[in-house]
Motif scaffolding. Structure first.
Motif, short mmCIF file in Angstrom:
data_model
loop_
_atom_site.label_atom_id
_atom_site.label_comp_id
_atom_site.label_asym_id
_atom_site.label_seq_id
_atom_site.Cartn_x
_atom_site.Cartn_y
_atom_site.Cartn_z
N ASP A 15 -13.68 20.44 -10.34
CA ASP A 15 -13.54 19.82 -11.66
C ASP A 15 -13.63 18.30 -11.57
OD1 ASP A 15 -13.33 22.20 -13.12
OD2 ASP A 15 -11.19 22.34 -12.66
N TYR A 16 -13.13 17.74 -10.48
CA TYR A 16 -13.24 16.30 -10.26
C TYR A 16 -14.71 15.89 -10.14
CZ TYR A 16 -12.60 11.74 -8.01
OH TYR A 16 -12.66 10.40 -7.69
N VAL A 17 -15.45 16.62 -9.32
CA VAL A 17 -16.88 16.34 -9.14
C VAL A 17 -17.62 16.48 -10.47
CG1 VAL A 17 -19.01 17.16 -8.04
CG2 VAL A 17 -16.92 16.94 -6.70
N GLY A 18 -17.23 17.47 -11.27
CA GLY A 18 -17.88 17.71 -12.55
C GLY A 18 -17.37 16.84 -13.69
N LEU A 43 -14.27 16.59 -0.45
CA LEU A 43 -14.97 16.06 -1.63
C LEU A 43 -16.45 15.82 -1.32
CD1 LEU A 43 -15.12 14.83 -4.49
CD2 LEU A 43 -14.38 12.67 -3.45
N GLU A 44 -16.73 15.23 -0.19
CA GLU A 44 -18.13 14.98 0.18
C GLU A 44 -18.91 16.27 0.32
OE1 GLU A 44 -19.66 12.05 0.02
OE2 GLU A 44 -17.70 11.42 -0.72
N LEU A 45 -18.28 17.30 0.88
CA LEU A 45 -18.93 18.60 0.99
C LEU A 45 -19.23 19.16 -0.39
CD1 LEU A 45 -19.89 21.05 2.62
CD2 LEU A 45 -17.53 21.87 2.59
N ALA A 46 -18.27 19.05 -1.29
CA ALA A 46 -18.48 19.54 -2.67
C ALA A 46 -19.62 18.80 -3.34
CB ALA A 46 -17.19 19.39 -3.47
N ARG A 47 -19.68 17.51 -3.14
CA ARG A 47 -20.77 16.72 -3.75
C ARG A 47 -22.13 17.16 -3.21
NH1 ARG A 47 -17.69 10.93 -3.88
NH2 ARG A 47 -16.84 11.18 -5.98
N LEU A 48 -22.18 17.46 -1.93
CA LEU A 48 -23.44 17.94 -1.35
C LEU A 48 -23.83 19.30 -1.91
CD1 LEU A 48 -22.97 16.95 2.39
CD2 LEU A 48 -24.64 16.00 0.79
N ILE A 49 -22.85 20.19 -2.03
CA ILE A 49 -23.13 21.54 -2.49
C ILE A 49 -23.54 21.57 -3.95
CG2 ILE A 49 -22.03 23.77 -3.00
CD1 ILE A 49 -20.45 23.38 -0.40
N PHE A 50 -22.85 20.80 -4.79
CA PHE A 50 -23.08 20.86 -6.22
C PHE A 50 -24.03 19.80 -6.75
CE2 PHE A 50 -18.83 22.86 -5.71
CZ PHE A 50 -19.19 24.12 -6.12
N ALA A 51 -24.58 18.97 -5.87
CA ALA A 51 -25.48 17.90 -6.32
C ALA A 51 -26.81 18.47 -6.78
CB ALA A 51 -25.72 16.92 -5.17
N PRO A 52 -27.34 17.92 -7.88
CA PRO A 52 -28.68 18.34 -8.30
C PRO A 52 -29.71 17.89 -7.25
CG PRO A 52 -27.84 16.58 -9.71
CD PRO A 52 -26.77 16.92 -8.72
N ARG A 53 -30.72 18.69 -7.06
CA ARG A 53 -31.76 18.38 -6.07
C ARG A 53 -33.13 18.41 -6.74
NH1 ARG A 53 -30.80 18.82 -0.54
NH2 ARG A 53 -32.86 17.91 -0.62
N PRO A 54 -33.50 17.34 -7.43
CA PRO A 54 -34.80 17.32 -8.12
C PRO A 54 -35.99 17.38 -7.16
CG PRO A 54 -33.77 15.16 -8.18
CD PRO A 54 -32.77 16.10 -7.57
N ASP A 55 -35.76 17.08 -5.88
CA ASP A 55 -36.84 17.10 -4.91
C ASP A 55 -37.19 18.52 -4.46
OD1 ASP A 55 -34.23 17.00 -3.75
OD2 ASP A 55 -35.14 16.71 -1.78
#
Length: 79
Positions: A15-18, A43-55
């Motif tokens: 929820d923090y990441v979102g 937190l960094e792991l969560a950001r990697l997992i849930f990050a959008p990947r337009p590439d």
């Protein structure tokens, strides 16, 4: 370190990441993360997992998640 325990912060990380935490909870998490390397790493792991990947190309309709993603999603109750 803040009064919030690691267990609570880790539950709140998705929820923090979102950006879905109340302001008081968000402030508590930020304070905790400044002092806790373990939660900061999570937190960094969560950001990697849930990050959008337009590439990357569009995902298939029913992708099979990796074992790591499954474990993290189960831990956070996001499955």
């Amino acid at each position: 370190m803040s009064n919030v325990k690691c267990e609570t912060v880790r539950e709140w990380i998705p929820d923090y990441v979102g950006g879905r935490l109340a302001r008081l909870d968000d402030t508590s998490v930020r304070s905790h993360l400044k002092a806790c390397d373990d939660c900061s790493a999570e937190l960094e792991l969560a950001r990697l997992i849930f990050a959008p990947r337009p590439d990357l190309p569009d995902a298939p309709a029913n992708p099979l998640p990796s074992p790591l993603v499954c474990r993290v999603q189960n831990r956070w109750g996001v499955a």
